[in-house]
Write an enzyme that holds these catalytic residues in place. Structure first.
Site, short mmCIF file in Angstrom:
data_model
loop_
_atom_site.label_atom_id
_atom_site.label_comp_id
_atom_site.label_asym_id
_atom_site.label_seq_id
_atom_site.Cartn_x
_atom_site.Cartn_y
_atom_site.Cartn_z
N ILE A 99 -13.81 4.63 10.10
CA ILE A 99 -13.38 3.46 9.31
C ILE A 99 -12.27 2.72 9.96
O ILE A 99 -11.69 3.22 10.67
CB ILE A 99 -12.78 4.30 7.89
CG1 ILE A 99 -12.66 5.64 8.06
CG2 ILE A 99 -13.78 3.86 6.97
CD1 ILE A 99 -12.12 6.35 6.72
N CYS A 100 -12.11 1.62 9.45
CA CYS A 100 -11.19 0.54 9.82
C CYS A 100 -9.85 1.07 9.92
O CYS A 100 -9.06 0.94 10.98
CB CYS A 100 -11.34 -0.76 9.15
SG CYS A 100 -12.94 -1.42 9.08
#
Length: 101
Positions: A99-100
């Site tokens: 995930i970012c």
């Protein structure tokens, strides 16, 4: 310590405090009490649900448990400058999150 090319522990079940501190040193961090609160929360959440908590979930739970206004996204980025989820997960011995944050 078996780690991948990015420095993440290959088996999160082999994690302990010594490993966490060694990874933190490689990340140029000196862990304080608030670091450990985040690390333990992320680790417990991942071990229970086998997913990473979102930043919003981390903040909500930290404020709820410790009732401190300082647990916001800015503070988490001060604790973990390379990204709270990415860096805290690495120190917690968890796999690399995809995930970012």
């Amino acid at each position: 310590m078996n780690i991948d090319s990015k420095g993440y522990l290959l088996n999160y079940k082999k994690w302990d405090f010594n490993i966490a501190n060694r990874i933190a040193v490689k990340e140029s961090l000196i862990l304080n009490t608030d670091h450990w609160k985040i690390i333990f929360f992320i680790r417990q959440f991942y071990c229970e649900y086998h997913i990473f908590p979102s930043l919003r979930i981390i903040i909500h739970n930290m404020k709820k448990k410790y009732s401190k206004k300082k647990f916001n996204s800015q503070y988490l980025f001060l604790l973990f400058p390379k990204g709270p989820l990415k860096q805290a997960s690495k120190i917690a011995g968890l796999p690399r999150p995809n995930i970012c944050l």
